[in-house]
Enzyme design. Structure first.
Site, PDB file in Angstrom:
ATOM      1  N   SER A 147      66.341  60.691 -36.102  1.00 40.42           N
ATOM      2  CA  SER A 147      65.167  59.931 -36.509  1.00 40.42           C
ATOM      3  C   SER A 147      64.412  60.685 -37.603  1.00 40.42           C
ATOM      4  CB  SER A 147      64.273  59.709 -35.290  1.00 40.42           C
ATOM      5  OG  SER A 147      63.043  59.200 -35.677  1.00 40.42           O
ATOM      6  N   TRP A 166      66.468  60.546 -40.783  1.00 42.36           N
ATOM      7  CA  TRP A 166      66.439  59.191 -41.355  1.00 42.36           C
ATOM      8  C   TRP A 166      65.311  59.077 -42.388  1.00 42.36           C
ATOM      9  CZ3 TRP A 166      62.499  55.590 -41.410  1.00 42.36           C
ATOM     10  CH2 TRP A 166      62.846  54.291 -41.787  1.00 42.36           C
ATOM     11  N   HIS A 167      64.223  59.798 -42.133  1.00 42.01           N
ATOM     12  CA  HIS A 167      63.067  59.700 -43.018  1.00 42.01           C
ATOM     13  C   HIS A 167      63.319  60.287 -44.405  1.00 42.01           C
ATOM     14  CE1 HIS A 167      60.968  58.759 -39.282  1.00 42.01           C
ATOM     15  NE2 HIS A 167      60.087  58.162 -40.049  1.00 42.01           N
ATOM     16  N   GLY A 168      64.251  61.187 -44.505  1.00 34.68           N
ATOM     17  CA  GLY A 168      64.513  61.728 -45.833  1.00 34.68           C
ATOM     18  C   GLY A 168      65.337  62.985 -45.786  1.00 34.68           C
ATOM     19  N   PHE A 191      61.441  56.153 -47.913  1.00 36.84           N
ATOM     20  CA  PHE A 191      62.453  56.402 -46.887  1.00 36.84           C
ATOM     21  C   PHE A 191      63.509  55.299 -46.919  1.00 36.84           C
ATOM     22  CE2 PHE A 191      58.489  58.140 -44.722  1.00 36.84           C
ATOM     23  CZ  PHE A 191      58.594  59.340 -45.393  1.00 36.84           C
TER      24      PHE A 191
END
Lengths: 513, 311
Positions: free
Chosen positions: A344, A347-349, A513
Site C-alpha cells: 500500500s 503503491w503511492h509512489g 500517485f
C-alpha cells in the site's frame, strides 16, 4: 482537467445538460438507448482525461481493451488452468505497464547506485500518466472478479469502457469494483432529484475541503517543508499537523467531488473516506481512510495470501499441536499485514519514504492484530444503537474516546511526516528537530490574516464532520429544518471558497500517485 | 428534473446577487484605501481639483517630484500622476483619465528616461480592479495591454479570485494605512536610506526602444500640445553607478532631442548634477529618497521659474 479549475466549471454543466436533456431526448426513441448513453459517458470521460495529455488516452485504451478481452477470454477458456492463465496474463501486462511508467526509473536508479554505475543511460524518464494506479487497479479487479465468478464477463465494450474511464473517479478514485459499478452501466440511468441534490451538496463539501482547508494548509506546509533546516521543532510540528489536515482535505475532498459528480449522472460510487480522524485506534483508521484501496488490498492480496485465517500446511496439521497451529496462523497474519501495508505504501509512489510509511502503520497495526483487538471499534465513535436498530449520535465523545481519538490522530501525524518527507534522511531530520529543545519555541505564523481564518475553517470542517459522522458526507444536512438555513450554509461555504481560491489552481496530491 | 434545474437557477441567481454586493463592497473599500498603488489612483479619483500642473511618469515620477514644493515656488497647484512600474502606455492612459476627471492641466512635466519608451503589461494589474469594472472607459483603455479575461471583465468578483492579498487589503486595511502619511497629491515620498542591492543586481542596461511606443508618445504630445498644454521634459537624477551601466544612453538622448525639437518642448536634464554622485539622496540606484526628492524638486521648480516656463 482539475475538479477545482475553471475548465471543469464549464465542462460539468455542459456534460450534465447534454447527458440528461439533449442527448437523452435525442435517443429517447432510439433502440439502443443504453449504448448511446454509455457512449456519451465515454466521450465525455476521454475529453476530460485527454485534457491533460491526449497521449494518456492510448494507455487507458490499451488497459481497457486488454481487460475487456481478458474477461471474454476467461469466459471461453476451456479449463480452470487456462482461465487462470488468461487472468494472470492480464494482471501481469497491466502491472507491467504500471511498473514501467511508475517504478522503472526508481529501480534503475537504485540498481545503478547499488553497483556504482552511471544511471543516466538506464533511465527512461517517462511521464507518469495521471491516475494510472487507480484505473489499473480497477481493471485488475474486473478480471480477477470474473475469474472468481463474482461477476459475469461483459460483452458490451462501451459499457466496460464507461466503467473503466468514468471521468469523476478516473484519475484519483475511488477505485471501483466491477461488481458495484459495471452493473450500473448495464442499465439506463434515470434522473433522481434527491440523488442529484445530494450530489451537489457533496461536491460543495468536497470543494470546501480541497480549496478552503487543504490549499490553505498547503501555503504553510510547503513553505516549512520546503526549507526544513530553517525552522524550529514547533514550526515543523505545526506544519506536520497542518499537512495531516491538508492531505485529508485534499484527498477526501477529491473523493467527495467525484462521488457527488457521479450522483449527478445517476451513478453511485463507493465511499472512500469515513471520518478517519475520529478513529479510536489505527485499525479503525484504516477502515476509514482510503477505503477503496484498503479493501482492494484486503480482497485481492491479503485474503488470497491467507489473511488472518490461513490454511494450515499438512506438515503442521499432522502434528496435532494446536499451539503450533495458532503460532503459525499468527505468523502468517503478521506477514500478510506487513505485505499489504508495504504494498500500500509503495503503491503511492516510487520512494522509500512511502515504504517506510507503510511499515510504520504495519508496526502500529500488528500489536492490535496479535491481541485480537484490531476489530474492536467497528461502529462510529460516540454513537448508540437503539433497540429498533437506528444509530443515534451523541453530542460529545466520552473522555476515553476523546483520548483515544487524539492518540490515533497523533500517530497519524507521525505517519504523515514520513509520507511528506522527500527522503528517509529528511524524516530523521524532521523528527530530531521536533524532539529538540526548539519544540518550545513559538512556531512561525505567517500572518494573522492567514492563520486565524485557517484555524477557523479547520474547526468548522471538524465540527461539520463530527455532527454528520454517521452520514455519508459532511454536508448531508437534510435534517436542518429550514431551507433558508441550509442555503445560507451553502452560501457561506461559497464565500469561503471565494476567499480561498488561488491564482494558480493547485493540483490534487493524489494525482501524482 | 425541472425542479432541480429551477433550484440550480435560483441558487445561481442568489450567488450572482451576492457576488455583485461583494464586488461593490470590496471595490468600495479599495477605493478608500490609501496604501501604495491603490492610493496613486484613489487620490486622483477622489479629488475633483483642477490642477495647473501635472507630473507624468513611472515610479521615477511618483517618488521624486513633490507637488507641494512646486506649488510653493511656482505659485501653482500641482498633482503627481506617477505610476509604479509603468511605461508610456500606462502613463498616457492615466493622464487621459486624469483629464477626464479634472480637466486639462496648463503644464505637464513629463519624466523621461531609458525605460519610458516601451509597454507595461500585467505588472500589478490588481491596481485597476476597484475601478475598471465600473469605469468601462478605463477598462477599454487598459484591456488593450492587460488582456483581462472575459470573466474579469463581465463577472462580478471574478477578478478578485486568487488575489487574497487584495481581498485582505480591502477587508482589513482602512484608509489610514501606513503609506498614507507619505502620499501627497499623488507623490509618494520614500523615507529610506540607500540600499545597494538594486545596483549590485543591475547588469548592463540596453533598453530597446519600441517604435510603436514612440509613435504612441508622439501622438500623445501632438494631442496635448494641440490642447494648449505646455510640456516640459525632465531627466530626473539617477545615481551615477546606474548610469555607468546604461549602454545606449546616447541613443536615448538623441531620440528625446528629436521629439522635443519637433514639438518645441524644453528639456531639463538633471542626470549629472552633484547629487547623482552621492548615495545619501537615493534609496536605490534609480530612485531618490525623500531628502533627494525635496532637493531635486526645489531645484527643478527654481529652474522652471527662472526659465519662465510656467508663465
Amino acid at each position: 482537467m482539475l475538479f477545482n479549475s475553471f475548465e471543469y466549471l464549464i465542462f460539468l454543466p455542459i456534460v450534465f445538460l447534454l447527458y440528461w436533456f439533449v442527448f437523452d431526448y435525442a435517443i429517447s426513441k432510439c433502440k439502443h438507448q443504453l449504448l448511446w448513453q454509455n457512449l456519451f459517458v465515454v466521450i465525455a470521460s476521454y475529453i476530460f482525461y485527454g485534457w491533460w495529455d491526449w497521449r494518456f488516452l492510448i494507455l487507458i485504451a490499451i488497459t481497457t481493451l486488454l481487460s475487456f478481452l481478458s474477461g471474454i477470454g476467461i469466459e471461453y477458456a476451456p479449463t480452470k488452468c487456462s482461465k487462470k492463465a488468461v487472468m494472470i496474463a492480464n494482471v501481469v501486462i497491466n502491472l507491467g505497464i504500471l511498473g514501467v511508467y511508475k517504478y522503472y526509473d526508481f529501480f534503475a536508479r537504485e540498481f545503478a547506485e547499488l553497483f556504482g554505475i552511471e544511471s543516466d543511460f538506464l533511465l527512461l524518464h517517462l511521464i507518469l500518466p495521471v491516475g494510472i494506479s487507480f484505473y489499473t487497479f480497477q481493471a485488475l479487479s474486473y478480471s480477477i472478479d470474473v475469474y472468481r465468478k463474482q461477476i459475469q464477463p461483459t460483452h458490451d465494450i462501451v459499457a466496460f469502457t464507461a466503467f473503466l474511464s468514468f471521468f469523476p473517479q478516473l484519475v484519483a478514485g475511488p477505485i471501483e469494483r466491477a461488481t458495484n459499478l459495471l452493473p450500473q452501466f448495464q442499465k439506463k440511468r434515470t434522473f433522481d432529484y434527491a440523488q442529484a441534490v445530494d450530489g451537489m451538496r457533496q461536491i460543495l463539501w468536497g470543494l470546501f475541503k480541497k480549496i478552503v482547508v487543504a490549499d490553505n494548509c498547503a501555503v504553510y506546509v510547503d513553505q516549512v517543508f520546503g526549507d526544513i533546516g530553517a525552522h524550529s521543532g514547533s514550526t515543523l510540528l505545526l506544519a506536520a499537523v497542518l499537512f495531516t489536515f491538508q492531505i485529508y482535505g485534499d484527498f477526501s475532498g477529491y473523493s467527495d467531488i467525484a462521488i457527488g459528480t457521479a450522483k449527478l449522472f445517476g451513478i453511485k460510487l463507493m465511499r472512500n473516506f469515513n471520518v478517519p480522524y475520529f478513529s479510536r485506534d489505527i485499525a479503525e483508521f484504516w477502515r476509514r481512510w482510503h477505503i477503496s484501496l484498503t479493501t482492494w488490498f484486503r480482497d485481492y492480496v491479503y485474503i488470497p495470501l491467507g489473511g488472518s485465517r490461513p490454511n494450515i500446511p499438512e506438515a503442521i496439521r499432522l502434528k496435532g499441536d494446536k499451539a503450533i497451529e495458532a503460532r503459525y496462523t499468527k505468523w502468517i497474519a503478521v506477514r500478510n499485514t506487513f505485505i499489504i501495508f508495504l504494498l500500500s505504501g509503495f503503491w503511492h509512489g516510487a520512494n522509500w519514504t512511502f515504504v517506510l510509511w507503510g511499515a510504520y502503520h504495519a508496526l502500529l497495526f500488528v500489536p492490535l492484530l496479535l491481541m485480537g483487538k484490531n476489530r474492536r471499534y467497528r461502529d462510529t465513535v460516540a454513537t448508540v444503537t437503539l433497540p429498533d436498530g437506528t444509530v443515534k449520535a451523541k453530542w460529545l465523545p466520552s473522555l476515553k474516546e476523546a483520548g483515544l481519538m487524539l492518540l490515533t490522530f497523533a500517530l497519524a501525524v507521525v505517519g504523515w511526516i514520513i509520507f511528506r518527507a522527500e527522503n528517509i534522511g529528511q524524516v530523521g531530520e524532521i523528527v530530531s528537530t521536533i524532539l529538540s529543545g526548539s519544540i518550545l519555541n513559538v512556531p512561525m505564523l505567517i500572518s494573522q490574516y492567514y492563520y486565524i481564518p485557517l484555524f477557523v475553517v479547520i474547526i468548522v470542517m471538524l465540527l461539520f464532520e463530527w455532527f454528520t459522522r454517521n452520514r455519508l458526507h459532511g454536508l448531508e444536512i437534510t435534517n436542518v429544518p429550514y431551507r433558508w438555513i441550509r442555503w445560507s450554509i451553502y452560501m457561506l461555504i461559497i464565500l469561503a471558497l471565494f476567499f480561498s481560491i488561488k491564482t494558480e489552481t493547485p493540483q490534487f496530491i493524489y494525482f501524482q500517485f | 428534473m425541472k425542479k432541480f434545474l429551477y433550484e440550480i437557477l435560483l441558487f445561481t441567481l442568489l450567488i450572482f446577487i451576492c457576488a455583485c454586493c461583494l464586488d461593490f463592497f470590496l471595490s468600495y473599500r479599495l477605493r478608500q484605501n490609501q496604501n501604495r498603488m491603490y492610493a496613486a489612483w484613489n487620490q486622483m479619483y477622489n479629488d475633483s481639483t483642477c490642477y495647473d500642473l501635472v507630473i507624468n511618469g513611472s515610479s521615477r515620477a511618483w517618488t521624486q517630484y513633490d507637488p507641494l514644493i512646486l506649488d510653493s515656488i511656482l505659485d501653482l497647484t500641482s498633482f503627481n500622476l506617477g505610476i509604479d512600474g509603468s511605461a508610456i502606455n500606462r502613463q498616457i492612459t492615466k493622464y487621459n483619465k486624469y483629464c477626464e476627471l479634472h480637466g486639462n492641466p496648463k503644464y505637464l512635466i513629463q519624466n523621461i528616461d531609458l525605460w519610458t519608451m516601451s509597454y507595461t503589461m500585467g505588472y500589478e494589474r490588481e491596481q485597476f480592479f476597484s475601478y475598471f469594472f465600473y469605469d468601462r472607459d478605463l477598462l477599454k483603455e487598459y484591456d488593450y495591454y492587460e488582456n483581462f479575461s472575459w470573466g474579469e471583465k463581465y463577472l462580478p468578483c471574478y477578478r478578485y479570485l486568487g488575489y487574497d492579498d487584495v481581498i485582505t487589503e480591502a477587508l482589513f486595511h482602512d484608509n489610514k494605512g501606513h503609506f498614507f502619511e507619505y502620499l501627497t497629491n499623488g507623490y509618494f515620498s520614500r523615507v529610506e536610506e540607500w540600499d545597494g542591492s538594486v545596483l549590485y543586481a543591475m547588469d548592463s542596461v540596453i533598453v530597446a526602444t519600441d517604435t510603436n511606443a514612440v509613435n504612441l508618445f508622439i501622438d500623445f504630445l501632438q494631442e496635448e500640445t494641440g490642447n494648449g498644454v505646455k510640456i516640459i521634459f525632465v531627466y530626473a537624477p539617477i545615481y551615477i553607478g546606474a548610469r555607468e551601466k546604461m549602454l545606449n544612453e546616447e541613443e536615448m538622448f538623441a531620440m528625446y532631442d528629436s521629439i522635443a525639437e519637433k514639438f518645441d518642448i524644453p528639456i531639463l536634464d538633471y542626470n549629472d548634477i552633484p547629487m547623482c554622485y552621492d548615495t545619501t539622496y537615493f534609496y536605490n540606484a534609480t530612485h531618490l529618497n525623500r531628502l533627494g526628492a525635496e532637493l531635486f524638486t526645489t531645484k527643478l521648480a527654481h529652474d522652471i521659474d527662472s526659465l519662465g516656463l510656467s508663465k
